[in-house]
Design an enzyme around this catalytic site. Structure first.
Site, PDB file in Angstrom:
ATOM      1  CB  CYS A 286      41.075  53.123  53.722  1.00  0.00           C
ATOM      2  SG  CYS A 286      42.625  53.243  54.580  1.00  0.00           S
TER       3      CYS A 286
ATOM      4  NE  ARG B 146      37.488  35.934  40.150  1.00  0.00           N
ATOM      5  CZ  ARG B 146      36.906  34.938  40.778  1.00  0.00           C
ATOM      6  NH1 ARG B 146      37.433  34.433  41.875  1.00  0.00           N
ATOM      7  NH2 ARG B 146      35.787  34.416  40.314  1.00  0.00           N
TER       8      ARG B 146
END
Ligand SMILES: *Cc1c(COP(=O)(O)O)cnc(C)c1O
Length: 437
Positions: free
Chosen positions: A358, A327
């Site tokens: 990453c 979120r």
């Protein structure tokens, strides 16, 4: 920090369970639900969404957090269940949920999903569009029971919220605009050609994380006005109105939600008033809370790993990230963060909390205040109960963490952490010869 939490020896306790105990017994990252708080919130809906003149139903929007144990709790409270996919329906089935109390939503239910719903005897299908109505009529030859049908309409109310989670503007992918009465009539006519289907009424959902009660009042008035005009034009009887969910919750101090009791009472009294004023034949009203049931009872616990200072940032790295709560990245959502092992100190440190994925954008908070911390401290994020676990992913092949309920010192495991084996379970090793050059 939430007032339902307690601090002892600098450490946070959730329903009498210390964060260190949770971390050592369940490891981190971890999703935690405060069961007494959750039950209290559900009781508020149950006690206050009631009317003397109308039947009322609370339908839990299970997409906010769907699992067997949650469905059992929903059933215990006598609520109905909203599902939006075959997967959520299957979860309802496996939790022994009474499927006649399931509402099946979605703007593009597949043939398989519709047939599954019909075969399992789902109580209500919320039809989105004319093509769906035609498919439903074709498939519904020999259902176990009569299937109730609601039609999703779009009353064009704009709720003040983040534009990505606003669903009821005029070009919404959801439902049919109330201005488009010809198409609405065509859907209902189609439904009514099949005596196994019973058209009950309309459903609308005007957005999410809405704080203004006026938005819901406007929605109710607009729909009742629409129903009156529609009934006069078509003589089609409407017995059910479902006003959807979207009630706002408190993520940080900036959010000041109206108490749920008042939200419920306002919706009931406005519906009673407008149904009487427009002289409608409506007998039954529904709401579909998701976030407002589950968000505030939920927490996420992380272990702080390495720390890094850059010219403009103090980074805290945690052992999860956008894979367990997307979120912040998706909606720039804000949360309250506490160093759960130093919780009684004042919040004096400005930090950037980064996950381990990453992706430079993998930040839980870009700029937030926390108590002084060191590596191996525990970090607690509050109000993460909705759309956290349910949006989790396996990006970077991170395992999805486990979920527990805590109840007055007792830890109740409800979802196991994925194992490395789980991550490759559905993958095939193929014949190496296929790659020969
Ligand atoms: C998402 C959704 C809900 C629940 O919304 P919340 O903001 O979680 O309360 C209810 N009804 C429908 C149709 C939805 O799509």
């Amino acid at each position: 920090m939430k007032d339902t939490l307690k601090i002892q020896n600098h450490e946070i306790y959730i329903s009498d369970t210390s964060v260190r105990t949770l971390a050592s017994e369940c490891s981190t990252p971890l999703y935690i639900y405060d069961l007494p708080a959750l039950k209290q919130r559900m009781a508020e809906f149950k006690d206050h969404f009631v009317s003397n003149t109308l039947k009322t139903h609370v339908i839990y929007a299970s997409k906010a957090f769907s699992c067997l144990a949650m469905n059992q709790l929903v059933s215990q409270f006598g609520f109905s269940l909203d599902v939006v996919s075959g997967g959520e329906l299957y979860t309802a089935l496996q939790s022994n949920f009474d499927l006649s109390r399931v509402y099946f939503h979605g703007n593009n239910k597949s043939d398989d999903e519709l047939n599954m719903a019909i075969e399992l005897g789902v109580g209500t299908i919320v039809v989105d569009n004319l093509m769906e109505a035609k498919r439903l009529v074709r498939f519904c030859e020999n259902p176990k029971h009569k299937i109730h049908v609601l039609l999703r309409v779009n009353p064009g109310i704009e709720a003040h919220t983040h534009k990505y989670i606003q669903t009821a503007f005029i070009d919404s992918k959801f439902g049919i605009s109330t201005l488009n009465t010809d198409e609405i009539k065509a859907v209902i006519d189609t439904i009514q050609t099949n005596s196994n289907l019973q058209f009950d009424g309309f459903h609308a959902h005007i957005g999410s994380q809405i704080f203004e009660l006026d938005a819901f009042k406007a929605e109710i008035e607009k729909i009742c006005q629409f129903v009156q005009e529609f009934q006069n034009q078509t003589q089609i009887q409407v017995r059910t109105l479902d006003f959807g969910g979207g009630f706002g919750v408190r993520y940080t101090d900036e959010d000041q939600p109206v108490e749920i009791a008042l939200v419920c009472k306002t919706i009931v009294s406005e519906a009673e008033k407008q149904i009487a004023a427009y002289e409608l034949s409506v007998e039954e009203i529904c709401i579909e809370p998701g976030r407002s049931i589950i968000a505030e009872a939920g927490y996420q616990l992380y272990t702080i790993g390495d720390l890094k200072q850059t010219p403009n940032r103090n980074y805290i790295f945690v052992d999860g990230g956008m894979t367990d709560n997307i979120r912040p990245v998706l909606y720039q959502a804000d949360y309250d963060f506490d160093i759960a092992t130093n919780a009684d100190a004042p919040k004096t440190k400005t930090v950037c909390i980064a996950g381990k994925c990453c992706e430079s954008g993998d930040l839980l908070a870009e700029n937030t205040l926390v108590q002084p911390y060191q590596t191996n401290d525990l970090l607690l994020v509050s109000s993460t109960g909705a759309y956290g676990y349910s949006m989790a992913s396996n990006y970077n092949k991170l395992a999805i963490p486990s979920v527990v309920f805590v109840d007055h010192g007792k830890i109740i495991p409800i979802i196991k952490r994925q194992t490395y084996q789980d991550l490759i379970q559905r993958e095939n090793l193929i014949d190496q010869d296929l790659f020969s050059l």
